[in-house]
Scaffold this motif. Structure first.
Motif, PDB file in Angstrom:
ATOM      1  N   GLN A   1     -14.214 -14.463  -8.306  1.00 47.90           N
ATOM      2  CA  GLN A   1     -13.403 -14.660  -9.501  1.00 47.90           C
ATOM      3  C   GLN A   1     -13.917 -13.795 -10.653  1.00 47.90           C
ATOM      4  O   GLN A   1     -13.131 -13.246 -11.429  1.00 47.90           O
ATOM      5  CB  GLN A   1     -13.388 -16.134  -9.887  1.00 47.90           C
TER       6      GLN A   1
ATOM      7  N   ARG B   1      -3.983 -12.502 -13.658  1.00 45.43           N
ATOM      8  CA  ARG B   1      -4.629 -12.389 -14.965  1.00 45.43           C
ATOM      9  C   ARG B   1      -3.904 -11.358 -15.836  1.00 45.43           C
ATOM     10  O   ARG B   1      -3.801 -11.531 -17.058  1.00 45.43           O
ATOM     11  CB  ARG B   1      -6.099 -11.992 -14.790  1.00 45.43           C
TER      12      ARG B   1
ATOM     13  N   TYR C   1      -5.528 -16.416  -7.632  1.00 52.14           N
ATOM     14  CA  TYR C   1      -5.736 -16.112  -9.046  1.00 52.14           C
ATOM     15  C   TYR C   1      -6.560 -14.836  -9.103  1.00 52.14           C
ATOM     16  O   TYR C   1      -7.764 -14.855  -9.299  1.00 52.14           O
ATOM     17  CB  TYR C   1      -6.444 -17.271  -9.745  1.00 52.14           C
TER      18      TYR C   1
ATOM     19  N   SER D   1      -0.860 -21.489 -18.175  1.00 53.93           N
ATOM     20  CA  SER D   1      -1.926 -21.066 -17.271  1.00 53.93           C
ATOM     21  C   SER D   1      -2.885 -22.221 -17.075  1.00 53.93           C
ATOM     22  O   SER D   1      -3.581 -22.626 -18.024  1.00 53.93           O
ATOM     23  CB  SER D   1      -2.671 -19.855 -17.839  1.00 53.93           C
TER      24      SER D   1
ATOM     25  N   GLN E   1      -5.564 -22.136 -15.233  1.00 52.67           N
ATOM     26  CA  GLN E   1      -6.939 -21.642 -15.264  1.00 52.67           C
ATOM     27  C   GLN E   1      -7.452 -21.504 -16.701  1.00 52.67           C
ATOM     28  O   GLN E   1      -8.612 -21.820 -16.995  1.00 52.67           O
ATOM     29  CB  GLN E   1      -7.025 -20.285 -14.553  1.00 52.67           C
TER      30      GLN E   1
ATOM     31  N   GLU F   1     -11.801 -10.883 -12.549  1.00 47.90           N
ATOM     32  CA  GLU F   1     -11.702 -10.824 -14.008  1.00 47.90           C
ATOM     33  C   GLU F   1     -12.144  -9.458 -14.524  1.00 47.90           C
ATOM     34  O   GLU F   1     -11.548  -8.915 -15.465  1.00 47.90           O
ATOM     35  CB  GLU F   1     -12.544 -11.929 -14.647  1.00 47.90           C
TER      36      GLU F   1
END
Length: 430
Positions: free
Chosen positions: A281, A76, A71, A420, A422, A285
């Protein structure tokens, strides 16, 4: 924190982590809103192809299982695409890839012929490399059809110099840096020219390089390393400028400055006994945010917290708009159900309720879906389609509301439905 640096410099150069050191950060594209307009033309699909190294692959420490689902920034970015319309992602991030390796890989893509692992780059640690080599024809087709191409590359070119920074004199460091920047620029130009042969029109997002070592770990060398990162950014800008055109831009996004001073939180530099320079993570992002803001003008996240209780309904985004319905969605057997009127309003469909058959008929374009209370099938243009959980009646105040399975209905009406995990968000696009 000085111990962190000692652990890094003492590590084996043959290890997987060192092959992936100082991985790159992502880049930019055309003016915000341009892609969004393209995506909103009916059912056109916005196609993203990601090329490059372990940052494109979304690598994090411990991710050695080939079946692991990363991920990273690319995933994203795909989610952000779903906010604007139908979108797909083809991720060709290869662990340990250098600019020389990517030049060989894009040369193979240009010819469209199957190649070998060693022909791309010898000694690559990626367990999938044989598959990448064998699937060149398919990758070439996807590259040719792409609307947006992202590239992260160059970190593995500079990792050895980074590791030796404390051992080198200023003069030796400068000499080696000049050579590596020259090689980087030459390879990058070949990469971009190869891509342009395959796809003359797509926008290309080219990464600059973040500098991963915190100042407390490298002391006076921090300024030197930050200067090297700045010079690589300038080199990327110079090469991009020679290939970029108004109708097909090649632009550089400056992620490096986002990581400056935040290396501890945005990388795995203090991850246990094996410090790693890949993004956390939060770092991924941050990278994705830079991409999205340049691509669409913003980086969107669902209003409802992604950490909401498992029993709460997921977030639902229909045609880029997050649903805020007057009747609370209901989660049943892992599926979201909405009241009939709320669904009609959300997707812009026409519908009617038949008391005699306890069924709802919904029309959108040339599609008609009939959903019957309690039935484990729905009719799509007259054909039975099985569903896991049937529609039901739910008491809301003094009224009985008809609740329909949103995902099955949207698919039946011809919408594109993606989820998604997440974000705990379903994206529904015409």
């Amino acid at each position: 924190m000085l111990k962190v640096w000692k652990k890094i410099t003492a590590a084996s150069m043959g290890s997987l982590l060192l092959l992936l050191l100082w991985a790159s950060a992502p880049g930019s594209v055309h003016a915000a809103g341009e892609a969004s307009a393209a995506q909103e033309k009916g059912q056109e699909t916005f196609r993203i192809v990601a090329l490059g190294d372990s940052i494109t692959a979304g690598y994090e420490p411990g991710m050695t299982n080939p079946s692991a689902k990363p991920y990273g920034y690319a995933e994203r970015l795909l989610e952000q695409g779903w906010y604007h319309g139908r979108s797909t992602l083809a991720n060709y991030g290869i662990l340990g890839l250098t600019t020389s390796g990517l030049s060989h890989y894009t040369e193979a893509l240009k010819t469209g012929a199957v190649t070998t692992s060693d022909a791309i780059q010898q000694g690559l640690p990626d367990p999938r490399i044989a598959t990448f080599a064998a699937e060149i024809p398919q990758a070439a087709k996807e590259l040719a059809a792409a609307n947006l191409i992202t590239i992260t590359i160059g970190g593995n070119d500079l990792s050895s110099l980074f590791l030796k920074v404390k051992e080198l004199t200023d003069s030796d460091f400068e000499t080696q840096l000049e050579q590596k920047l020259a090689d980087y620029s030459a390879n990058l130009k070949v990469i971009l020219e190869n891509i342009r042969v395959v796809n003359p029109e797509a926008k290309i997002l080219l990464a600059d390089q973040y500098q991963p070592a915190p100042k407390i770990a490298v002391g006076q060398s921090y300024t030197k390393l930050m200067g090297a990162a700045d010079r690589l950014t300038s080199a990327a800008e110079a090469v991009a400028g020679t290939v970029s055109q108004n109708s097909a831009p090649v632009l550089v996004a400056h992620v490096a400055k986002q990581f400056a001073g935040a290396e501890f939180s945005l990388t795995h530099i203090i991850s246990g006994d094996s410090p790693d320079f890949h993004p956390t993570q939060l770092g991924y992002e941050k990278i994705a945010t830079v991409f999205a803001e340049l691509q669409w003008g913003s980086y969107r996240i669902p209003t409802a917290a992604a950490t909401a209780a498992a029993v709460a309904p997921m977030n639902i985004v229909v045609k880029g708009v997050e649903l805020n319905t007057p009747n609370k969605p209901i989660l049943k057997n892992g599926q979201n159900f909405l009241a009939l009127k709320d669904i009609l309003n959300a997707v812009g469909a026409a519908g009617k309720w038949d008391n005699k058959t306890s069924s709802a008929t919904i029309q959108y374009g040339d599609r008609t879906v009939v959903v019957t209370i309690g039935s484990k099938t729905i009719k799509v243009n007259g054909q039975d389609v099985a569903i896991d959980t049937p529609a039901f009646l739910q008491k809301v105040g003094k009224e009985d509301k008809t609740y329909l399975p949103l995902g099955a209905l949207a698919t039946g009406l011809g919408f594109d439905v993606n989820y998604s995990g997440q974000l705990r968000t379903a994206f529904i696009n015409p």
